[in-house]
Design an enzyme around this catalytic site. Structure first.
Site, short mmCIF file in Angstrom:
data_model
loop_
_atom_site.label_atom_id
_atom_site.label_comp_id
_atom_site.label_asym_id
_atom_site.label_seq_id
_atom_site.Cartn_x
_atom_site.Cartn_y
_atom_site.Cartn_z
N CYS A 142 0.87 -1.18 0.00
CA CYS A 142 0.00 0.00 0.00
C CYS A 142 0.90 1.23 0.00
CB CYS A 142 -0.98 -0.01 1.18
SG CYS A 142 -0.21 -0.03 2.81
N ALA A 143 0.44 2.34 0.51
CA ALA A 143 1.23 3.57 0.42
C ALA A 143 2.50 3.52 1.25
CB ALA A 143 0.38 4.77 0.84
#
Length: 358
Positions: A85-86
């Site tokens: 994810c980020a």
């Protein structure tokens, strides 16, 4: 980022807009929060982190269930996806945990996309110094991109940055129906291409400005290009006009687009000159317009740039295009490879052969 080569299946759980901006090459987007959902959770978090986490858990669980049912239900027991994810936080952790509970050997990318982006920037300061390039130089419309394509078809290693940038490099070089990648995506694709090369073999690349449309060529890459030997493609102006008419056929069919784009030359040329070129556009005097743009704008700008950056340009080996058809570029590719092979075979260098042995 060093883990990436070990995985054949990479899952990006970020929202579609995050994925569109840039992602690890080869990664598939299975968002655990949509853009709207992510904004909704983020807004709620400012008022109540606890309520936001509850909402996020509901949405993430629902989306993961959907992906499991629709996309991954048939995956075998030995499936080993890499998930990010980020920042390697809750979104990737949630999916990794559920897949592991099922029995899949799922791995979460430490640091997520942020860590990957740092890896890209670091590698782009290191990797360009390692390969050996041959830079294909030539005035606008000479057919450099076509020659690169012909070289690639014949087994040579080619880094075509204009293809990656989805732009032809000139001020009027927008590719119709194509959107340029973001800078981050361009960097990712350049790095992926560099990593795919065999550095014991030469790489052909086209001379470029520091910017190709809206994206910037990595500094270390363009510095390496400037320090590399170049080949000089000479194409008679009547053939350059023919090639440009073909490359920019969308302007011929939609002259109003070119009429507007010519305004980009303001500040470089007088208003009277631009009005004159727009008049040629309106009357569809294509050969006259192309000739004037080449002689009064492109050629002088290109020569100024090329002579200031390539010290060996004046003495570079010359290639002459005499046939603008595909067969002409095929012949020119053969000549190019023979020319460079001869140089390599007579030089004290480990970079040979140009072509891979079958």
């Amino acid at each position: 980022a060093a883990q990436l080569a070990d995985f054949t299946y990479i899952i990006d759980v970020r929202s579609p807009s995050e994925y569109a901006e840039d992602h690890i090459p080869g990664a598939s987007n299975y968002p655990v929060l949509s853009d709207i959902e992510r904004e909704r959770v983020g807004t709620l978090y400012k008022h109540s982190p606890f309520e936001a986490k509850k909402l996020g858990a509901v949405l993430i669980a629902r989306n993961i269930a959907h992906h499991l049912e629709q996309a991954w239900h048939s995956q075998p027991r030995n499936w080993q996806p890499l998930i990010y994810c980020a920042r390697g936080g809750q979104r990737s952790s949630a999916l990794t945990h559920i897949l592991r509970q099922i029995g899949f050997a799922a791995t979460r990318l430490e640091g997520g996309y942020k860590n990957y982006r740092q890896h890209v920037l670091q590698q782009l300061t290191i990797l360009p110094a390692q390969p050996s390039f041959y830079v294909l130089c030539g005035l606008t419309g000479s057919g450099k991109s076509r020659l690169l394509s012909a070289l690639k078809r014949h087994g040579a290693q080619v880094l075509d940055m204009e293809q990656i940038a989805k732009h032809r490099g000139s001020i009027l070089g927008d590719v119709v129906h194509e959107t340029q990648p973001t800078q981050k995506a361009f960097d990712s694709q350049i790095l992926a291409q560099l990593k795919s090369f065999d550095f014991t073999r030469l790489i052909f690349i086209e001379s470029e400005s520091k910017k190709i449309g809206s994206v910037r060529v990595p500094d270390k890459l363009i510095e390496r290009m400037w320090a590399s030997p170049c080949l000089r493609l000479e194409t008679p102006i009547h053939l350059r006009i023919a090639l440009l008419r073909d490359d920019y056929a969308h302007f011929i069919h939609h002259p109003e687009r070119l009429h507007t784009l010519l305004l980009r030359l303001k500040g470089t040329h007088s208003n009277a000159q631009i009005t004159h070129w727009q008049a040629l556009c309106e009357t569809r005097a294509w050969d006259a317009l192309i000739t004037e743009l080449l002689e009064q704008h492109y050629d002088s700008a290109y020569n100024k740039s090329i002579y200031s950056h390539y010290a060996n340009y004046t003495d570079a080996a010359q290639l002459v295009l005499s046939n603008p058809a595909d067969s002409g570029f095929t012949q020119l590719a053969h000549e190019t490879l023979a020319l460079v092979d001869n140089f390599v075979n007579n030089a004290d260098t480990p970079f040979k052969p140009i072509l891979k042995k079958p």
